[in-house]
Enzyme design. Structure first.
Site, PDB file in Angstrom:
ATOM      1  N   ASP A  84       0.830  -1.179  -0.052  1.00  0.00           N
ATOM      2  CA  ASP A  84      -0.011  -0.099  -0.035  1.00  0.00           C
ATOM      3  C   ASP A  84       0.970   1.231  -0.153  1.00  0.00           C
ATOM      4  OD1 ASP A  84      -2.473   1.369  -0.057  1.00  0.00           O
ATOM      5  OD2 ASP A  84      -3.153   0.265   1.683  1.00  0.00           O
ATOM      6  N   CYS A  98      -1.148  -1.220  -4.434  1.00  0.00           N
ATOM      7  CA  CYS A  98      -2.152  -0.839  -3.928  1.00  0.00           C
ATOM      8  C   CYS A  98      -1.866   0.784  -3.287  1.00  0.00           C
ATOM      9  CB  CYS A  98      -2.918  -1.354  -2.646  1.00  0.00           C
ATOM     10  SG  CYS A  98      -4.299  -0.911  -1.892  1.00  0.00           S
ATOM     11  N   ASP A 133     -10.698   2.399  -3.821  1.00  0.00           N
ATOM     12  CA  ASP A 133     -10.990   2.007  -2.372  1.00  0.00           C
ATOM     13  C   ASP A 133     -12.558   2.069  -2.521  1.00  0.00           C
ATOM     14  OD1 ASP A 133      -8.609   1.712  -1.125  1.00  0.00           O
ATOM     15  OD2 ASP A 133      -8.533   3.577  -0.082  1.00  0.00           O
TER      16      ASP A 133
END
Length: 395
Positions: free
Chosen positions: A136, A184, A206
């Site tokens: 992420d 991500c 998201d």
């Protein structure tokens, strides 16, 4: 988050036919809130007193592989790493330093930061049987300063940062060739050919609302294959817009990419597990066709036809998967027929329609499905169900 709770979730996930169990944020350092712990990528021994091994062993015994969430480019001020190396953070001397999501950005342009990051991730993968990293990256740069560099060289931070990021990913691939990595970035923030050459899948947004995702997925697949696009079944009402949708509808939306389930299974009822098992099994049958076949965009919603309708056809035309989801309708007007394309016109196809059991097992030639029969079935079914999935198999 703790070992017992994650094991309980893994046991429930395995009953659905899930193939990979991924543990999200909260497993490391002093990560008891989003204000602390980023940068300290060691297992929190209060939550996991025996490390990750017991959980990983349990996950693998249930027939799944194990994945882990990381955000290695970020750091909290409340972390051991920051206390040891405050100079590793992007910042300008004498200027305020802003945080986003309580996070600061590590200056990956620095060689020492690059080497630390590689050593940390390499050690994590060496010491644990991890098959997947969800990598992420949750905030943008605000003060891209490099205090220790000459002023004339400071703008090199942009290029040096990316080069070192690529170097870490390439080196991890060499050392751990079996590990898959998902890019991500705050939901769709880092999707480009450079990062895609070094990772296996992308997180488009998201926003996992199934209707919003149809538009997002339509845009994504204009450039990239569905095989790289992760799509999750999450909760209803959705946190973005409070929209309520059925579990079946959420699956039909998410089955048009790399299917995942991101929800608290402890809150599911028995009927939810029954529905999910059926869709997971169906997805496994059509996964190759959806991810690697030809995509025909038969309809985008408009006043005449409020449906998202996509058809995926395997390269050998032995299988096709049709999805039609109603975006919005205020009345029960008869919808236009769905005209299929891409099938073998001379072959016989068996049709299975989700939610329209009367048609299951029916056979017709490809030219018939293209012109009439499947179109009528899809039209009638969408009047009764907000989403319909059809599997066509050549006999």
């Amino acid at each position: 988050m703790n070992e017992a709770g994650q094991i309980a979730l893994a046991e429930r996930a395995a009953t659905l036919g899930v193939e990979r169990f991924v543990m999200d944020d909260g497993w490391f350092g002093g990560r008891n809130s989003d204000r602390a712990g980023l940068g300290d990528w060691s297992v929190n021994r209060t939550k996991f007193p025996n490390g990750l091994t017991p959980l990983i062993d349990k996950v693998k015994s249930l027939g799944m592989d194990f994945g882990l969430w990381v955000e290695p480019e970020m750091i909290n001020a409340d972390s051991d790493l920051y206390r040891a190396h405050p100079d590793w953070v992007m910042q300008f001397k004498g200027r305020p330093r802003s945080e986003g999501r309580n996070q600061l950005v590590l200056n990956l342009a620095r060689t020492d930061v690059r080497d630390y990051m590689l050593a940390t991730l390499d050690g994590l993968l060496k010491n644990n049987d991890i098959a997947f990293l969800k990598w992420d990256y949750n905030r943008n740069w605000s003060e891209p300063g490099w205090p220790n560099a000459d002023v004339a060289d400071q703008q090199a931070i942009y290029v040096a940062y990316v080069r070192n990021l690529y170097w870490i990913l390439d080196e991890l691939r060499k050392r751990h060739p079996g590990v898959e990595i998902e890019s991500c970035s705050g939901g769709g923030g880092r999707i480009d050919m450079g990062i895609m050459a070094r990772t296996d899948q992308m997180w488009p947004s998201d926003n996992t609302d199934p209707l919003d995702r149809m538009q997002i997925q339509d845009g994504y697949t204009q450039a990239y294959t569905p095989a790289t696009m992760m799509a999750w079944v999450t909760d209803s009402p959705h946190w973005v817009n409070k929209r309520q949708t059925t579990l079946a509808f959420r699956f039909l939306s998410a089955m048009q990419g790399g299917l995942g389930i991101g929800t608290n299974l402890n809150k599911w009822q028995d009927i939810d597990f029954t529905i999910a098992r059926a869709y997971v099994a169906a997805y496994k049958r059509i996964r190759a066709t959806v991810q690697q076949g030809d995509l025909y965009r038969l309809n985008r919603p408009d006043d005449a036809d409020p449906r998202w309708t996509n058809l995926y056809v395997s390269a050998d035309r032995k299988q096709a998967a049709l999805f039609t989801l109603v975006a919005n309708t205020h009345k029960l007007d008869v919808m236009p027929a769905i005209a299929l394309t891409g099938l073998d016109p001379n072959a016989q196809y068996r049709i299975e329609i989700d939610g329209w059991a009367d048609a299951a097992g029916h056979r017709a030639a490809g030219r018939q499905w293209c012109l009439l029969d499947a179109a009528r079935a899809g039209r009638d079914a969408t009047r009764r169900f907000p989403g319909v999935g059809v599997i066509l198999t050549r006999r």
